[in-house]
Scaffold this motif. Structure first.
Motif, PDB file in Angstrom:
ATOM      1  N   GLY A  64      14.013 -53.764  -0.435  1.00 22.61           N
ATOM      2  CA  GLY A  64      13.815 -54.071   0.980  1.00 22.61           C
ATOM      3  C   GLY A  64      15.089 -54.120   1.807  1.00 22.61           C
ATOM      4  N   LYS A  65      16.251 -53.820   1.193  1.00 23.55           N
ATOM      5  CA  LYS A  65      17.533 -53.845   1.906  1.00 23.55           C
ATOM      6  C   LYS A  65      17.968 -52.415   2.224  1.00 23.55           C
ATOM      7  CE  LYS A  65      18.797 -57.694  -0.977  1.00 23.55           C
ATOM      8  NZ  LYS A  65      19.387 -57.905  -2.289  1.00 23.55           N
ATOM      9  N   THR A  66      18.051 -52.086   3.502  1.00 30.16           N
ATOM     10  CA  THR A  66      18.479 -50.754   3.914  1.00 30.16           C
ATOM     11  C   THR A  66      19.991 -50.641   3.747  1.00 30.16           C
ATOM     12  OG1 THR A  66      16.662 -50.546   5.481  1.00 30.16           O
ATOM     13  CG2 THR A  66      18.574 -49.131   5.847  1.00 30.16           C
ATOM     14  N   PHE A  67      20.433 -49.575   3.099  1.00 29.50           N
ATOM     15  CA  PHE A  67      21.874 -49.363   2.950  1.00 29.50           C
ATOM     16  C   PHE A  67      22.342 -48.087   3.633  1.00 29.50           C
ATOM     17  CE2 PHE A  67      19.999 -47.580  -0.910  1.00 29.50           C
ATOM     18  CZ  PHE A  67      20.612 -46.351  -1.014  1.00 29.50           C
ATOM     19  N   ASP A  68      21.438 -47.265   4.094  1.00 31.14           N
ATOM     20  CA  ASP A  68      21.802 -46.057   4.833  1.00 31.14           C
ATOM     21  C   ASP A  68      20.646 -45.714   5.757  1.00 31.14           C
ATOM     22  OD1 ASP A  68      23.664 -44.122   5.416  1.00 31.14           O
ATOM     23  OD2 ASP A  68      23.724 -43.303   3.388  1.00 31.14           O
ATOM     24  N   ASP A  69      20.930 -45.452   7.029  1.00 33.05           N
ATOM     25  CA  ASP A  69      19.865 -45.129   7.972  1.00 33.05           C
ATOM     26  C   ASP A  69      20.353 -44.105   8.997  1.00 33.05           C
ATOM     27  OD1 ASP A  69      17.703 -44.981   9.650  1.00 33.05           O
ATOM     28  OD2 ASP A  69      17.467 -47.143   9.886  1.00 33.05           O
ATOM     29  N   CYS A  70      20.135 -42.851   8.694  1.00 29.41           N
ATOM     30  CA  CYS A  70      20.546 -41.760   9.597  1.00 29.41           C
ATOM     31  C   CYS A  70      19.625 -41.659  10.810  1.00 29.41           C
ATOM     32  CB  CYS A  70      20.555 -40.434   8.846  1.00 29.41           C
ATOM     33  SG  CYS A  70      21.784 -40.380   7.541  1.00 29.41           S
ATOM     34  N   PHE A  71      18.453 -42.294  10.748  1.00 29.63           N
ATOM     35  CA  PHE A  71      17.542 -42.265  11.895  1.00 29.63           C
ATOM     36  C   PHE A  71      18.136 -43.020  13.085  1.00 29.63           C
ATOM     37  CE2 PHE A  71      14.125 -41.888   8.514  1.00 29.63           C
ATOM     38  CZ  PHE A  71      13.926 -40.533   8.714  1.00 29.63           C
ATOM     39  N   LYS A  72      19.110 -43.889  12.831  1.00 29.44           N
ATOM     40  CA  LYS A  72      19.734 -44.664  13.908  1.00 29.44           C
ATOM     41  C   LYS A  72      20.901 -43.910  14.564  1.00 29.44           C
ATOM     42  CE  LYS A  72      18.558 -49.276  12.296  1.00 29.44           C
ATOM     43  NZ  LYS A  72      19.084 -50.584  11.874  1.00 29.44           N
ATOM     44  N   THR A  73      21.207 -42.727  14.054  1.00 28.59           N
ATOM     45  CA  THR A  73      22.310 -41.946  14.615  1.00 28.59           C
ATOM     46  C   THR A  73      21.756 -40.771  15.417  1.00 28.59           C
ATOM     47  OG1 THR A  73      22.508 -40.444  12.735  1.00 28.59           O
ATOM     48  CG2 THR A  73      23.754 -42.507  12.619  1.00 28.59           C
ATOM     49  N   GLN A  74      22.578 -40.212  16.285  1.00 26.58           N
ATOM     50  CA  GLN A  74      22.142 -39.064  17.081  1.00 26.58           C
ATOM     51  C   GLN A  74      22.159 -37.770  16.277  1.00 26.58           C
ATOM     52  OE1 GLN A  74      24.686 -39.172  20.563  1.00 26.58           O
ATOM     53  NE2 GLN A  74      23.000 -40.030  21.751  1.00 26.58           N
ATOM     54  N   ASN A  75      23.005 -37.709  15.277  1.00 25.69           N
ATOM     55  CA  ASN A  75      23.163 -36.474  14.512  1.00 25.69           C
ATOM     56  C   ASN A  75      22.346 -36.510  13.230  1.00 25.69           C
ATOM     57  OD1 ASN A  75      25.060 -35.506  16.383  1.00 25.69           O
ATOM     58  ND2 ASN A  75      26.676 -36.670  15.369  1.00 25.69           N
ATOM     59  N   LYS A 135      28.083 -51.679   3.785  1.00 30.51           N
ATOM     60  CA  LYS A 135      27.009 -51.296   2.864  1.00 30.51           C
ATOM     61  C   LYS A 135      27.007 -52.233   1.659  1.00 30.51           C
ATOM     62  CE  LYS A 135      26.911 -46.566   4.323  1.00 30.51           C
ATOM     63  NZ  LYS A 135      26.577 -45.220   3.992  1.00 30.51           N
ATOM     64  N   PRO A 136      25.812 -52.640   1.224  1.00 23.19           N
ATOM     65  CA  PRO A 136      25.731 -53.573   0.090  1.00 23.19           C
ATOM     66  C   PRO A 136      25.966 -52.867  -1.239  1.00 23.19           C
ATOM     67  CG  PRO A 136      23.534 -52.907   0.716  1.00 23.19           C
ATOM     68  CD  PRO A 136      24.482 -52.283   1.720  1.00 23.19           C
ATOM     69  N   ARG A 137      26.213 -53.658  -2.253  1.00 22.74           N
ATOM     70  CA  ARG A 137      26.283 -53.152  -3.623  1.00 22.74           C
ATOM     71  C   ARG A 137      24.875 -52.741  -4.027  1.00 22.74           C
ATOM     72  NH1 ARG A 137      24.846 -55.335  -8.337  1.00 22.74           N
ATOM     73  NH2 ARG A 137      25.860 -54.550 -10.209  1.00 22.74           N
ATOM     74  N   ILE A 138      24.757 -51.626  -4.708  1.00 26.18           N
ATOM     75  CA  ILE A 138      23.469 -51.198  -5.261  1.00 26.18           C
ATOM     76  C   ILE A 138      23.560 -51.456  -6.755  1.00 26.18           C
ATOM     77  CG2 ILE A 138      21.866 -49.291  -5.595  1.00 26.18           C
ATOM     78  CD1 ILE A 138      23.161 -48.039  -3.056  1.00 26.18           C
ATOM     79  N   PRO A 139      22.748 -52.363  -7.254  1.00 22.15           N
ATOM     80  CA  PRO A 139      22.852 -52.720  -8.675  1.00 22.15           C
ATOM     81  C   PRO A 139      22.409 -51.575  -9.585  1.00 22.15           C
ATOM     82  CG  PRO A 139      20.932 -53.756  -7.695  1.00 22.15           C
ATOM     83  CD  PRO A 139      21.680 -53.081  -6.580  1.00 22.15           C
ATOM     84  N   GLY A 140      22.862 -51.634 -10.826  1.00 23.39           N
ATOM     85  CA  GLY A 140      22.431 -50.662 -11.816  1.00 23.39           C
ATOM     86  C   GLY A 140      20.925 -50.735 -12.009  1.00 23.39           C
ATOM     87  N   ASN A 141      20.343 -49.634 -12.379  1.00 23.95           N
ATOM     88  CA  ASN A 141      18.911 -49.513 -12.643  1.00 23.95           C
ATOM     89  C   ASN A 141      18.028 -49.828 -11.432  1.00 23.95           C
ATOM     90  OD1 ASN A 141      19.181 -48.648 -15.373  1.00 23.95           O
ATOM     91  ND2 ASN A 141      19.722 -50.745 -15.887  1.00 23.95           N
ATOM     92  N   ALA A 142      18.560 -49.601 -10.229  1.00 23.31           N
ATOM     93  CA  ALA A 142      17.781 -49.834  -9.004  1.00 23.31           C
ATOM     94  C   ALA A 142      16.927 -48.611  -8.681  1.00 23.31           C
ATOM     95  CB  ALA A 142      18.709 -50.128  -7.833  1.00 23.31           C
ATOM     96  N   THR A 143      15.665 -48.846  -8.334  1.00 23.41           N
ATOM     97  CA  THR A 143      14.807 -47.792  -7.804  1.00 23.41           C
ATOM     98  C   THR A 143      15.087 -47.739  -6.306  1.00 23.41           C
ATOM     99  OG1 THR A 143      13.098 -48.087  -9.479  1.00 23.41           O
ATOM    100  CG2 THR A 143      12.417 -47.081  -7.404  1.00 23.41           C
ATOM    101  N   ILE A 144      15.362 -46.552  -5.808  1.00 32.94           N
ATOM    102  CA  ILE A 144      15.742 -46.372  -4.404  1.00 32.94           C
ATOM    103  C   ILE A 144      14.573 -45.777  -3.630  1.00 32.94           C
ATOM    104  CG2 ILE A 144      17.412 -45.335  -2.824  1.00 32.94           C
ATOM    105  CD1 ILE A 144      18.655 -47.311  -4.870  1.00 32.94           C
TER     106      ILE A 144
END
Length: 101
Positions: A7-18, A67-76
């Motif tokens: 539930g933690k967003t770490f990347d969101d290109c929808f918020k950028t113009q490009n 950007k937060p740490r993404i733990p090992g074995n995380a489903t993205i």
């Protein structure tokens, strides 16, 4: 695209113009996302769950500024909108007779 885990967003290109562009098979994105994008059609908007072995694996990713740490074995979870691909532009299709480049 928008990327998150737990539930933690770490990347969101929808918020950028490009838009975000990359070359399929270039290994510049996680393998699971690359595989899914190859099956999409222009205009598709998919939610994709990428298992750890096709994302960041056992090691995860260290935190970086903003950007937060993404733990090992995380489903993205990725939300992806395929807007276009190079060679699909109307001008190119006219010149090549719709056969691409």
């Amino acid at each position: 695209f928008k990327a998150s885990f737990d539930g933690k967003t770490f990347d969101d290109c929808f918020k950028t113009q490009n838009a975000y562009y990359y070359r399929v098979g270039s290994e510049s994105i996680v393998p699971g996302l690359d595989m899914a994008v190859q099956k999409m059609k222009v205009g598709d908007r998919w939610t994709i769950l990428v298992p750890p072995q096709l994302a960041f694996g056992e090691k995860g990713v260290k935190p970086s500024p903003g950007k937060p740490r993404i733990p090992g074995n995380a489903t993205i979870e990725y939300e992806v909108l395929l807007e276009t691909f190079p060679g699909a532009e109307e001008e190119i299709l006219e010149v090549t007779g719709g056969e691409g480049v």
